[in-house]
Design a protein around this motif. Structure first.
Motif, PDB file in Angstrom:
ATOM      1  N   ARG A 108       2.438   2.773  -3.403  1.00  0.00           N
ATOM      2  CA  ARG A 108       1.612   3.282  -4.495  1.00  0.00           C
ATOM      3  C   ARG A 108       1.911   4.755  -4.775  1.00  0.00           C
ATOM      4  NH1 ARG A 108      -4.346   2.090  -2.486  1.00  0.00           N
ATOM      5  NH2 ARG A 108      -3.411   2.903  -0.565  1.00  0.00           N
ATOM      6  N   HIS A 124      -4.676   7.328  -4.562  1.00  0.00           N
ATOM      7  CA  HIS A 124      -3.523   6.422  -4.576  1.00  0.00           C
ATOM      8  C   HIS A 124      -3.589   5.567  -5.839  1.00  0.00           C
ATOM      9  CE1 HIS A 124      -3.359   7.494  -0.278  1.00  0.00           C
ATOM     10  NE2 HIS A 124      -2.086   7.165  -0.361  1.00  0.00           N
ATOM     11  N   LEU A 174     -13.053   2.731  -5.788  1.00  0.00           N
ATOM     12  CA  LEU A 174     -12.001   2.196  -6.640  1.00  0.00           C
ATOM     13  C   LEU A 174     -12.389   2.455  -8.076  1.00  0.00           C
ATOM     14  CD1 LEU A 174     -11.381  -1.291  -4.963  1.00  0.00           C
ATOM     15  CD2 LEU A 174     -10.197   0.877  -4.505  1.00  0.00           C
ATOM     16  N   ILE A 223      -9.065  -4.746   0.276  1.00  0.00           N
ATOM     17  CA  ILE A 223      -9.765  -3.507   0.620  1.00  0.00           C
ATOM     18  C   ILE A 223      -9.626  -3.226   2.113  1.00  0.00           C
ATOM     19  CG2 ILE A 223     -12.028  -2.371   0.669  1.00  0.00           C
ATOM     20  CD1 ILE A 223     -12.726  -4.065  -1.843  1.00  0.00           C
ATOM     21  N   ASP A 224      -9.701  -4.277   2.916  1.00  0.00           N
ATOM     22  CA  ASP A 224      -9.577  -4.112   4.366  1.00  0.00           C
ATOM     23  C   ASP A 224      -9.142  -5.432   4.986  1.00  0.00           C
ATOM     24  OD1 ASP A 224      -9.588  -2.730   6.735  1.00  0.00           O
ATOM     25  OD2 ASP A 224     -11.769  -2.564   6.905  1.00  0.00           O
ATOM     26  N   ALA A 269       0.821  -1.217   0.000  1.00  0.00           N
ATOM     27  CA  ALA A 269       0.000   0.000   0.000  1.00  0.00           C
ATOM     28  C   ALA A 269       0.852   1.263   0.000  1.00  0.00           C
ATOM     29  CB  ALA A 269      -0.929  -0.019   1.210  1.00  0.00           C
ATOM     30  N   LYS A 271      -4.193  -4.280   4.544  1.00  0.00           N
ATOM     31  CA  LYS A 271      -5.131  -3.325   3.931  1.00  0.00           C
ATOM     32  C   LYS A 271      -4.463  -2.512   2.825  1.00  0.00           C
ATOM     33  CE  LYS A 271      -8.189   0.507   5.191  1.00  0.00           C
ATOM     34  NZ  LYS A 271      -8.782   1.281   6.305  1.00  0.00           N
ATOM     35  N   ARG A 272      -5.099  -2.540   1.650  1.00  0.00           N
ATOM     36  CA  ARG A 272      -4.695  -1.780   0.462  1.00  0.00           C
ATOM     37  C   ARG A 272      -3.429  -2.318  -0.211  1.00  0.00           C
ATOM     38  NH1 ARG A 272      -9.568   0.323   1.841  1.00  0.00           N
ATOM     39  NH2 ARG A 272     -10.008   2.338   0.883  1.00  0.00           N
ATOM     40  N   ASN A 321     -15.369   7.308  -1.112  1.00  0.00           N
ATOM     41  CA  ASN A 321     -14.164   6.530  -1.393  1.00  0.00           C
ATOM     42  C   ASN A 321     -14.551   5.441  -2.382  1.00  0.00           C
ATOM     43  OD1 ASN A 321     -11.979   4.326   0.581  1.00  0.00           O
ATOM     44  ND2 ASN A 321     -11.615   5.288  -1.380  1.00  0.00           N
ATOM     45  N   THR A 381      -2.092   2.351  -7.910  1.00  0.00           N
ATOM     46  CA  THR A 381      -1.296   1.120  -7.938  1.00  0.00           C
ATOM     47  C   THR A 381      -0.411   1.088  -9.176  1.00  0.00           C
ATOM     48  OG1 THR A 381      -2.909  -0.133  -6.647  1.00  0.00           O
ATOM     49  CG2 THR A 381      -1.423  -1.409  -8.061  1.00  0.00           C
ATOM     50  N   ASP A 385      -7.418   4.301  -6.017  1.00  0.00           N
ATOM     51  CA  ASP A 385      -8.147   4.306  -4.747  1.00  0.00           C
ATOM     52  C   ASP A 385      -8.387   5.784  -4.432  1.00  0.00           C
ATOM     53  OD1 ASP A 385      -9.022   3.949  -2.147  1.00  0.00           O
ATOM     54  OD2 ASP A 385      -7.183   2.997  -1.431  1.00  0.00           O
ATOM     55  N   PHE A 399      -6.641  -7.315  -4.570  1.00  0.00           N
ATOM     56  CA  PHE A 399      -6.504  -6.062  -3.830  1.00  0.00           C
ATOM     57  C   PHE A 399      -7.247  -6.206  -2.510  1.00  0.00           C
ATOM     58  CE2 PHE A 399      -7.731  -1.576  -2.938  1.00  0.00           C
ATOM     59  CZ  PHE A 399      -6.460  -1.003  -2.946  1.00  0.00           C
TER      60      PHE A 399
END
Length: 237
Positions: free
Chosen positions: A12, A23, A117, A194-195, A9, A207-208, A115, A25, A47, A192
Motif C-alpha cells: 500500500r 496507508h 478506515l 482488519i485483523d 498490506a 492483517k490489512r 485508528n 490501498t 487506513d 479488507f
C-alpha cells in the motif's frame, strides 16, 4: 471463473506526517499508482492513525459517498450542514457529500491515538442534497456472522448509501466458513482483513491485506485464525 486482484498490506501507499500515519490501498494524495486508482466504484480505502488532539481541518467534498469506520479510539466530526458528532468503535458513519459541503475530522482524545478506515465510493446519483448519518452497531450481531452496516435499502438495520453497495463486518472465530452471495448482478466485492488471517476464494490473506473479486455470484470465506473482516460489495462500473 471469478477474477481477482490482491493488494498485500506492505504494497500500500504510505504517508507519515508525524500527526498522521496513513496507508492507502488506492492512489491518494501523494501516492499515485495508475494500476491502483479504484476497484469498481470503490475509489479510496485509507487506513489512518491520527495522533491525540490532531486531525484534518475543514476541507471540501462533493459527489462522493464517504464512510468512516473506527477500529480503535474516537473521531470528532463537524461539517457545514451543522452536524457535530463523535464516532466511536462499533459506529459507522456515512456522509453523502452530494452537491458539496466542508467537514473536519479530529482525534477526540488528548491522550490516545485513533485508528479508522476512511472509504470513498463514487455515488449513484450526483448533486443530491448533502446528508449525514451514523449508527452504533451491536458487536454481538457480527460474532461469527456477517453484519450488514451499509446498504442502499433505507431501513433501521443499516445506514443508507447513495449507491448499489453493501458493506458487511464480521468478527470471525478460527474455523468459521461461509459463502457470501452477491446481492446484485454486475457487482464485485472488495474484502479488507482488519485483523487475523482469512482465506477468500482460496486466497490466503493476512492483517490489512485486501482482495477484489468480481465476475462471480458468491465468494467462499474461511477464517484461518480469529479475524476481523470488512466486505464491500460495489458496482464494477
Amino acid at each position: 471463473m471469478s477474477k481477482k486482484i490482491i493488494h498485500r498490506a506492505n504494497t500500500r501507499g504510505h504517508a507519515y506526517h508525524g500527526w498522521l500515519d496513513s496507508h492507502h490501498t488506492f492512489s491518494f494524495a501523494g501516492y499515485y499508482n495508475p494500476e491502483r486508482m479504484n476497484f469498481g466504484v470503490l475509489r479510496v480505502l485509507n487506513d489512518d492513525i491520527v495522533a491525540p488532539g490532531m486531525g484534518f481541518g475543514a476541507h471540501p467534498h462533493d459527489n462522493m459517498e464517504i464512510i468512516s469506520i473506527p477500529i480503535s479510539g474516537e473521531l470528532a466530526h463537524q461539517d457545514s450542514s451543522g452536524n457535530k458528532k463523535v464516532i466511536r468503535t462499533n459506529d459507522v458513519q456515512i456522509m453523502s457529500a452530494g452537491s458539496g459541503l466542508t467537514h473536519s475530522e479530529f482525534n477526540n482524545s488528548e491522550t490516545d491515538k485513533v485508528n479508522f478506515l476512511q472509504i470513498w465510493v463514487f455515488p449513484k446519483e450526483h448533486n443530491i442534497e448533502p446528508r449525514y448519518e451514523q449508527k452504533t452497531f451491536n458487536p454481538e450481531d457480527r460474532q461469527n456472522k456477517l453484519q450488514v452496516v451499509v446498504s442502499p435499502v433505507k431501513d433501521a438495520e443499516s445506514i443508507w448509501i447513495n449507491q448499489d453497495a453493501w458493506f458487511t463486518l464480521g468478527t470471525l472465530k478460527s474455523g468459521f466458513a461461509e459463502d457470501y452471495k452477491l446481492r446484485k448482478t454486475g457487482n464485485g466485492v472488495y474484502a479488507f482483513v482488519i485483523d487475523g488471517e482469512v482465506e477468500l476464494d482460496g486466497e490466503k490473506l493476512n492483517k490489512r491485506d485486501g482482495i477484489g473479486i468480481y465476475d462471480t455470484e458468491s465468494i467462499s470465506i474461511k477464517a484461518s485464525s480469529d479475524a476481523e473482516l470488512l466486505l464491500m460489495e460495489i458496482p464494477m462500473n
